[in-house]
Design a protein around this motif. Sequence first.
Motif, PDB file in Angstrom:
ATOM      1  N   GLY A  62       0.802  -1.213   0.000  1.00 44.99           N
ATOM      2  CA  GLY A  62       0.000   0.000   0.000  1.00 44.99           C
ATOM      3  C   GLY A  62       0.836   1.265   0.000  1.00 44.99           C
ATOM      4  N   ALA A  63       0.199   2.357  -0.452  1.00 44.51           N
ATOM      5  CA  ALA A  63       0.898   3.640  -0.576  1.00 44.51           C
ATOM      6  C   ALA A  63       1.335   4.174   0.780  1.00 44.51           C
ATOM      7  CB  ALA A  63      -0.019   4.648  -1.277  1.00 44.51           C
ATOM      8  N   LEU A  64       0.498   4.019   1.803  1.00 46.12           N
ATOM      9  CA  LEU A  64       0.861   4.536   3.124  1.00 46.12           C
ATOM     10  C   LEU A  64       2.010   3.732   3.734  1.00 46.12           C
ATOM     11  CD1 LEU A  64       0.232   6.622   5.305  1.00 46.12           C
ATOM     12  CD2 LEU A  64      -1.345   4.960   6.321  1.00 46.12           C
ATOM     13  N   VAL A  65       2.005   2.432   3.522  1.00 44.94           N
ATOM     14  CA  VAL A  65       3.108   1.600   4.022  1.00 44.94           C
ATOM     15  C   VAL A  65       4.428   2.033   3.398  1.00 44.94           C
ATOM     16  CG1 VAL A  65       4.050  -0.748   4.079  1.00 44.94           C
ATOM     17  CG2 VAL A  65       1.617  -0.353   4.565  1.00 44.94           C
ATOM     18  N   ARG A  66       4.391   2.341   2.115  1.00 44.92           N
ATOM     19  CA  ARG A  66       5.619   2.802   1.449  1.00 44.92           C
ATOM     20  C   ARG A  66       6.071   4.143   2.014  1.00 44.92           C
ATOM     21  NH1 ARG A  66       2.756   1.196  -3.141  1.00 44.92           N
ATOM     22  NH2 ARG A  66       2.463   3.359  -3.793  1.00 44.92           N
ATOM     23  N   LEU A  67       5.131   5.037   2.250  1.00 46.17           N
ATOM     24  CA  LEU A  67       5.484   6.344   2.802  1.00 46.17           C
ATOM     25  C   LEU A  67       6.093   6.190   4.196  1.00 46.17           C
ATOM     26  CD1 LEU A  67       5.268   9.465   2.336  1.00 46.17           C
ATOM     27  CD2 LEU A  67       3.109   9.359   3.604  1.00 46.17           C
ATOM     28  N   ASN A  68       5.487   5.339   5.031  1.00 49.03           N
ATOM     29  CA  ASN A  68       6.021   5.103   6.369  1.00 49.03           C
ATOM     30  C   ASN A  68       7.426   4.504   6.315  1.00 49.03           C
ATOM     31  OD1 ASN A  68       3.786   6.105   7.730  1.00 49.03           O
ATOM     32  ND2 ASN A  68       2.796   4.114   7.938  1.00 49.03           N
ATOM     33  N   ALA A  69       7.639   3.607   5.372  1.00 43.94           N
ATOM     34  CA  ALA A  69       8.936   2.936   5.270  1.00 43.94           C
ATOM     35  C   ALA A  69      10.045   3.908   4.895  1.00 43.94           C
ATOM     36  CB  ALA A  69       8.862   1.799   4.258  1.00 43.94           C
ATOM     37  N   ARG A  70       9.697   5.013   4.247  1.00 43.84           N
ATOM     38  CA  ARG A  70      10.694   5.980   3.799  1.00 43.84           C
ATOM     39  C   ARG A  70      10.800   7.184   4.738  1.00 43.84           C
ATOM     40  NH1 ARG A  70      13.123   6.532  -0.735  1.00 43.84           N
ATOM     41  NH2 ARG A  70      12.747   8.799  -0.758  1.00 43.84           N
ATOM     42  N   ALA A  71      10.273   7.055   5.951  1.00 45.87           N
ATOM     43  CA  ALA A  71      10.340   8.173   6.899  1.00 45.87           C
ATOM     44  C   ALA A  71      11.782   8.610   7.102  1.00 45.87           C
ATOM     45  CB  ALA A  71       9.722   7.767   8.229  1.00 45.87           C
ATOM     46  N   GLY A  72      12.006   9.920   6.962  1.00 45.90           N
ATOM     47  CA  GLY A  72      13.340  10.481   7.133  1.00 45.90           C
ATOM     48  C   GLY A  72      14.247  10.348   5.933  1.00 45.90           C
ATOM     49  N   GLU A  73      13.726   9.786   4.834  1.00 45.66           N
ATOM     50  CA  GLU A  73      14.569   9.536   3.650  1.00 45.66           C
ATOM     51  C   GLU A  73      14.206  10.424   2.471  1.00 45.66           C
ATOM     52  OE1 GLU A  73      14.458   5.413   2.707  1.00 45.66           O
ATOM     53  OE2 GLU A  73      15.145   4.776   4.699  1.00 45.66           O
ATOM     54  N   GLY A  74      13.366  11.431   2.672  1.00 43.65           N
ATOM     55  CA  GLY A  74      13.016  12.329   1.585  1.00 43.65           C
ATOM     56  C   GLY A  74      11.653  12.035   1.000  1.00 43.65           C
ATOM     57  N   ALA A  75      11.240  12.918   0.083  1.00 45.75           N
ATOM     58  CA  ALA A  75       9.888  12.864  -0.466  1.00 45.75           C
ATOM     59  C   ALA A  75       9.776  11.841  -1.586  1.00 45.75           C
ATOM     60  CB  ALA A  75       9.487  14.241  -0.989  1.00 45.75           C
ATOM     61  N   GLU A  76       8.553  11.365  -1.753  1.00 51.97           N
ATOM     62  CA  GLU A  76       8.250  10.477  -2.872  1.00 51.97           C
ATOM     63  C   GLU A  76       6.871  10.830  -3.410  1.00 51.97           C
ATOM     64  OE1 GLU A  76       5.950   6.587  -1.341  1.00 51.97           O
ATOM     65  OE2 GLU A  76       8.144   6.447  -1.352  1.00 51.97           O
ATOM     66  N   PRO A  77       6.574  10.467  -4.654  1.00 51.12           N
ATOM     67  CA  PRO A  77       5.250  10.770  -5.208  1.00 51.12           C
ATOM     68  C   PRO A  77       4.154  10.058  -4.428  1.00 51.12           C
ATOM     69  CG  PRO A  77       6.793  10.158  -6.950  1.00 51.12           C
ATOM     70  CD  PRO A  77       7.467   9.827  -5.659  1.00 51.12           C
ATOM     71  N   VAL A  78       3.058  10.776  -4.191  1.00 50.56           N
ATOM     72  CA  VAL A  78       1.906  10.166  -3.531  1.00 50.56           C
ATOM     73  C   VAL A  78       0.657  10.459  -4.338  1.00 50.56           C
ATOM     74  CG1 VAL A  78       2.875  10.238  -1.194  1.00 50.56           C
ATOM     75  CG2 VAL A  78       1.558  12.186  -2.031  1.00 50.56           C
ATOM     76  N   ASP A  79      -0.293   9.559  -4.276  1.00 53.66           N
ATOM     77  CA  ASP A  79      -1.570   9.741  -4.952  1.00 53.66           C
ATOM     78  C   ASP A  79      -2.247  11.006  -4.423  1.00 53.66           C
ATOM     79  OD1 ASP A  79      -4.673   9.287  -5.026  1.00 53.66           O
ATOM     80  OD2 ASP A  79      -3.863   7.815  -6.442  1.00 53.66           O
ATOM     81  N   PRO A  80      -2.890  11.785  -5.294  1.00 51.49           N
ATOM     82  CA  PRO A  80      -3.550  13.014  -4.835  1.00 51.49           C
ATOM     83  C   PRO A  80      -4.560  12.779  -3.716  1.00 51.49           C
ATOM     84  CG  PRO A  80      -3.438  12.981  -7.225  1.00 51.49           C
ATOM     85  CD  PRO A  80      -2.961  11.635  -6.754  1.00 51.49           C
TER      86      PRO A  80
END
Length: 359
Positions: free
Chosen positions: A86-104
């Motif tokens: 899931g998109a949120l799991v990916r965002l959480n996994a990259r905490a502190g590592e910079g921005a990534e594209p997210v669904d609007p």
Amino acid sequence: MRRAGPKSRARASLRAALLGAAAAGMACTTPGLVPVEDGRLLMGTVLDVSLLVPAERVLESRELLREIFDEVAALESLASRFDPDGALVRLNARAGEGAEPVDPRLEAMLRQAVRARERTSGAFDVTVGPLVLLWIDAAERDRAPSTDEIQAALARVGGPIVFEPEGRAALARPGMSVDLGGLAKGVALDRAVELLRADRVPRALLSFGRSSLWAGGQNWRLAIQSDDGDWLGMVELRDQALSMSSSLSQSSWIEGVRYGHVVDPRSGMALRERRLALVVADSATDAEVLSTALLVLDEDEGREVVAGYGAEAWVRSASGTSWHTPGWPRASGFRPLEAPPPRTGAATGASRADLRPGA
């Protein structure tokens, strides 16, 4: 902030199963309209949708139900913290590592969450994930977290959610973790209402796990039951959202002490005192945010926050004492119940929808 594992979500789903029958009884009292109903397991509980439509619109209304469930399923895919892809799991996994594209749509939910944290003075904070995981682990080990463990988790809570151009977002601190929880459920209900209004559905009742609902097009009278089985009262809603939260609707025993499923993101402590909060608002998202925040806010703080949203609320404490905002009686039509309500009421239009706190 709420926490719920797979087993507790399944229990919430079972509690929700009766709503469709109750709404069908209500439909029978409305001349010229027929019920179109369905329910779907989504976001760890059941979303029940009951529409009252002219007979000639039944087929198109069933198609609308499918559209609503598809929309909510898409939001669930974006907001789930359990889906490894899931998109949120990916965002959480990259905490502190910079921005990534997210669904609007995920970006919109995150922006709503940031505003909710600001407007509730941190009582509602979707970055509470590290504390949620800490208390889940404590329940599994049957050992309460130490002060040092709580402070270490708190250091990862409340950090910035950063939004960058071209639809990119980031969790600024390493170890941060977002749990959209009830906010996503509120967003899903609000999106469903948008679809209903666009399709000009005359009357509808939507319930998410019987703890969050939207009632539109007519006065819907619904019974409210607490998580300990007490009948609290009846409410009468029209074109309004209502959310109900309880600090101990789910709980765990840790070293002989009962802790609820709500963690105060400001102190890091899971709640031990029973508290129940009901909120009526124009937006289901606002109602979800407020009913959760009121579990950790004191009365003065709660009144101020609810007034800032233009909503109305009723809160009951462990001692049985309660308080409500000035406009609560008018906004909710609340009246106490001393006995279980009838299943349906053709004369009064009452429907026993058994609204209860959910996961």
